[in-house]
Every structure is written in structure tokens, then in C-alpha cells.
Write an enzyme that holds these catalytic residues in place. Structure first.
Site, PDB file in Angstrom:
ATOM      1  N   GLY A 160       0.817  -1.210   0.000  1.00  0.00           N
ATOM      2  CA  GLY A 160       0.000   0.000   0.000  1.00  0.00           C
ATOM      3  C   GLY A 160       0.850   1.259   0.000  1.00  0.00           C
ATOM      4  N   CYS A 161       1.936   1.237   0.779  1.00  0.00           N
ATOM      5  CA  CYS A 161       2.838   2.394   0.791  1.00  0.00           C
ATOM      6  C   CYS A 161       3.494   2.576  -0.567  1.00  0.00           C
ATOM      7  CB  CYS A 161       3.904   2.212   1.869  1.00  0.00           C
ATOM      8  SG  CYS A 161       3.303   2.468   3.548  1.00  0.00           S
TER       9      CYS A 161
END
Length: 427
Positions: free
Chosen positions: A390-391
Site C-alpha cells: 500500500g505504501c
């Protein structure tokens, strides 16, 4: 009134034609089987998680427990699935009140339940405060840092690799290896600080000691401090193995409690996320006071893209990754640095480099997936795969950034103490 199936509930929130196929435990489905993404809802607990905590927290709970899954998913590196799920976003819709009431009545007809969150979920903000863990106090910081980092050194080693460096690397090209890129990052920081043999460096939030090791190899006397007992144990053993005890030291200590001063350089890599926006002035003042006149600070931190974005992390990040974590914009950070009395010499955005770093970590986790689940259990291994992927997505799409600020503390004659042009080599 007949109860709704899970497939019918999904249709309330997703318009027809969306590029997704949903299979549910009750035998119902949504969408076409040839859609690019298949989601499997394995049990009713997933539905109760979503009813009790709509949004990212409920989804995370169901995913970490394996209640929602996908045959296309690599849990160690779920990035590939993210882009396909983003394609579903334009098809999302909000049900009208009558539809929503009917869906909730269908769920309630099977009994009102509040399933326990996954065992790895931390307490929310209000509960932490009720337990005396006030945000960004010494006690609160010690607890939240320990929550994130005192997991398992061996688990972190599976995806960080031999460098044990948990911050953004610096890549010459997308093909650069993770180890080479992490070495380049450490070299870049030390080169920017212009430290020489015999100088003294303070590394705030030193992690597992990679900067202390690299600086000591240059003959720089380095003190690293962290609030993680596991990191201290690893770093001290690593220093002994390298035979660098006369040059490198790592302590379990809050940076505010370091008694020494007059350092020739201070670096803080990936630590400011824990400080809290309102505490920036005190943080930079503490660093200012610990530096010699004419000495430099290298501050390296994740940032928001602008000052209009909120500072606090969402519920998922707050409960599972960085309790009390806060981010702000580079402009707000630089203003605080200069208000403290520093001169900012150089600011650099490494956003693309962090995306590449995270991809490497995800690849490592995927390659060591069986070992990871054996060490920490599948929910926690899934958590780190989800968080890092996600990052990576958010860095790639400029939803978040990461900046290095190189700053000098004036001496009595000002700050005319550094070369006219950048003195550090390109890495």
C-alpha cells in the site's frame, strides 16, 4: 421480507459492470467470472467486520484473518492486485437509506455480533489515552515504538535483508540491488553531513544500527539511540561482530535524554513520523542545542504532499502500524526548522526511491513467505505485505512523499561555513 444474499448486498455498493467477481460463502455471487479480479468472502465474520467498522479498518480485519481473499493474491506482495482494485473505484456507489436499512436488517436477522478484532490489532487512540499512554510523551512514545519495532528481529531480517535498514534507499536505476541502494543512502547522508574521521555523530532513531556501523567504518564516533529493546540487542551484537566498539555505541534511550552535546553532526532517518506535528519545535530545538556551531543536521522523513492534508494516520495505520503517527508537508517542516535557527542548505524529495525500496521489501517477504508465517503467524505476515504494498502504491502515485533536509547551525559569524556548491557525490 426475504433476507438479502451477500451478492445482493455487494450490488448495493458496486454498480453493474464493475471489473470484479465476488464469490460468497452463502453461494451467491456478483459480477462476471471472467472479470480481472476475483474476491472470495469466506465466512460471515467478514460481513460483521464490515458492518461494525465500515471502511479500511473493517476490510483490514477481514483480510488479515483470511476472511476475504483472492486467488490472484500474493499475500507477501499484494501490489499487483491493488491496481486492479483501483479500477473498481469508479463503480462504487452509496446505497439509499432504504437499501442500507434492508441490508443491515438482513445481517441482523442472523444475529447481532461483534467479532473480536485480530489478536495483532493494537488499541485505538482513546483506549491508549485511558491507559495513560498520551501521544508523544516519553511513556507514550516508548510504548508505540516498542509496538512497531519489538516484533521479531529475524522477521524484519527476512524482508529488510542484510543491511537491516528500515528507511528509504537511494537507487541509481530501477535495477540497482536493495543492498547497493541502502549503502548509497547511508553514504549520501554521511557525505551530506561532511563528517570526517574523529568527528562525533548522533543518530536519532538508529534502528538496528546500520548507520552506526557505516559511520564507524569511516572513523566517525557514532552514538545511536532507539526506544526498541530488540533493535538495541541486534545493533550491539552487530557492533561487536564488526569490532567497532571503540567507535560505535547504541543505547536504549530517548533522544531527549542524551546527556552529551557538541556533536559534529546529527542524523534522524525515519524517526520524525513518531514525533507529532505539535512537537516539531521542541524536537528541532533539542537537536539544535546538541550540535556544535557550524555543524549540520540531516533530517529524513515521510511527508504529506501539501499542508491541506490531515496530519494523523487513518485507523488502519494507527492500530496496526504506527500508533500516534503523524505526517506534515515539507513546507511546514522547513518552516519549523528555520524558525528554530537553522539554515536549510538542501531539500531533496526521494518519493520514487521509497516506492522502489518497498517493492524490494515486498519481493523479499514473498520469497520468504513460509518462514515469515512460521515466525509471526499468517495475520502478521499478511499485515506487513499489505502495509508495504500500500505504501509503494501511494509513493508511486504521489499521495505521500519523503524528504531529506540538510541544515546547518550558524556559528558566531553566521552560516558561511560550507562550500559554494554541493560537495556530496551523486549516489
Amino acid at each position: 421480507m426475504a433476507a438479502m444474499s451477500v451478492g445482493q448486498m455487494v450490488e448495493l455498493f458496486v454498480e453493474p459492470g464493475a471489473p470484479i467477481y465476488v464469490k460468497a460463502f452463502d453461494g451467491s455471487t456478483y459480477g462476471s467470472e471472467d472479470a480481472p479480479v476475483t474476491l472470495v468472502i469466506r465466512n460471515s465474520r467478514a460481513i460483521y467486520y464490515l458492518v461494525n467498522a465500515p471502511g479500511e479498518l473493517g476490510l483490514a480485519r477481514a483480510y488479515l484473518q483470511g476472511d476475504i481473499d483472492s486467488p490472484q493474491l500474493d499475500p507477501g506482495d499484494p501490489y499487483a492486485l491493488f491496481g486492479k482494485l483501483v479500477d473498481v473505484k469508479p463503480y462504487l456507489r452509496t446505497p439509499n437509506p432504504a437499501q442500507l436499512a434492508k441490508a443491515l436488517a438482513s445481517v441482523a436477522s442472523h444475529g447481532i455480533r461483534r467479532p473480536e478484532p485480530p489478536a495483532i490489532e493494537g488499541p485505538g487512540r482513546m483506549r491508549r489515552m485511558s491507559e495513560g499512554l498520551l501521544p508523544h510523551t516519553r511513556k507514550g512514545d516508548a510504548a508505540t515504538v516498542s509496538y512497531h519495532y519489538d516484533q521479531s528481529n529475524d522477521f524484519y531480517a527476512l524482508f529488510l535483508g542484510p543491511s537491516m535498514t528500515y528507511t528509504c534507499a537511494v537507487f541509481d536505476s530501477p535495477d540497482t540491488s536493495l543492498e547497493a541502494a541502502q549503502k548509497a543512502k547511508l553514504d549520501l547522508v554521511l557525505d551530506k553531513l561532511a563528517l570526517k574521521p574523529g568527528d562525533r555523530l548522533l543518530d536519532i532513531g538508529c534502528g538496528w544500527g546500520s548507520m552506526a556501523i557505516e559511520a564507524a567504518k569511516r572513523g566517525i564516533h557514532t552514538l545511536g539511540v532507539t526506544l526498541s529493546e530488540e533493535q538495541v540487542e541486534w545493533a550491539q551484537r552487530w557492533i561487536r561482530q564488526e569490532g567497532l566498539e571503540d567507535l560505535a555505541e547504541v543505547r536504549l534511550m530517548d533522544y531527549r535524554d542524551v546527556p552529551e552535546g557538541d556533536f559534529d553532526g546529527i542524523c534522524s532517518l525515519g524517526m520524525m513520523e513518531h514525533v507529532g506535528y505539535k512537537h516539531y519545535p521542541a524536537y528541532f530545538q533539542e537537536i539544535y542545542n546538541k550540535l556544535k556551531p557550524g555543524a549540520m543536521l540531516l533530517n529524513h522523513q515521510i511527508t504529506r504532499c501539501n499542508s491541506h492534508q490531515g496530519k494523523k494516520a487513518g485507523e488502519f495505520i494507527d492500530r496496526y502500524i504506527f500508533p500516534d503517527g503523524e505526517l506534515s508537508s515539507p513546507a511546514e517542516i522547513e518552516m519549523t526548522i528555520q524558525d528554530t535557527g537553522f539554515e536549510v542548505i538542501n531539500q531533496e524529495n526521494l518519493r520514487q526511491h521509497y516506492a522502489l525500496t518497498l517493492h524490494r521489501w515486498n519481493e523479499n517477504l514473498s520469497a520468504h513467505w513460509n518462514q515469515a508465517t512460521a515466525m509471526v503467524g499468517e495475520p502478521k505476515a499478511r499485515l506487513w505485505g499489505l502495509y508495504m504494498a500500500g505504501c509503494a502504491y501511494n509513493f508511486e502515485h504521489n499521495n505521500i512523499q519523503i524528504h531529506q533536509f540538510l541544515c546547518v547551525k550558524p556559528d558566531r559569524t553566521g552560516t558561511d561555513v560550507y562550500p559554494l556548491r554541493p560537495w556530496w557525490p551523486r549516489h
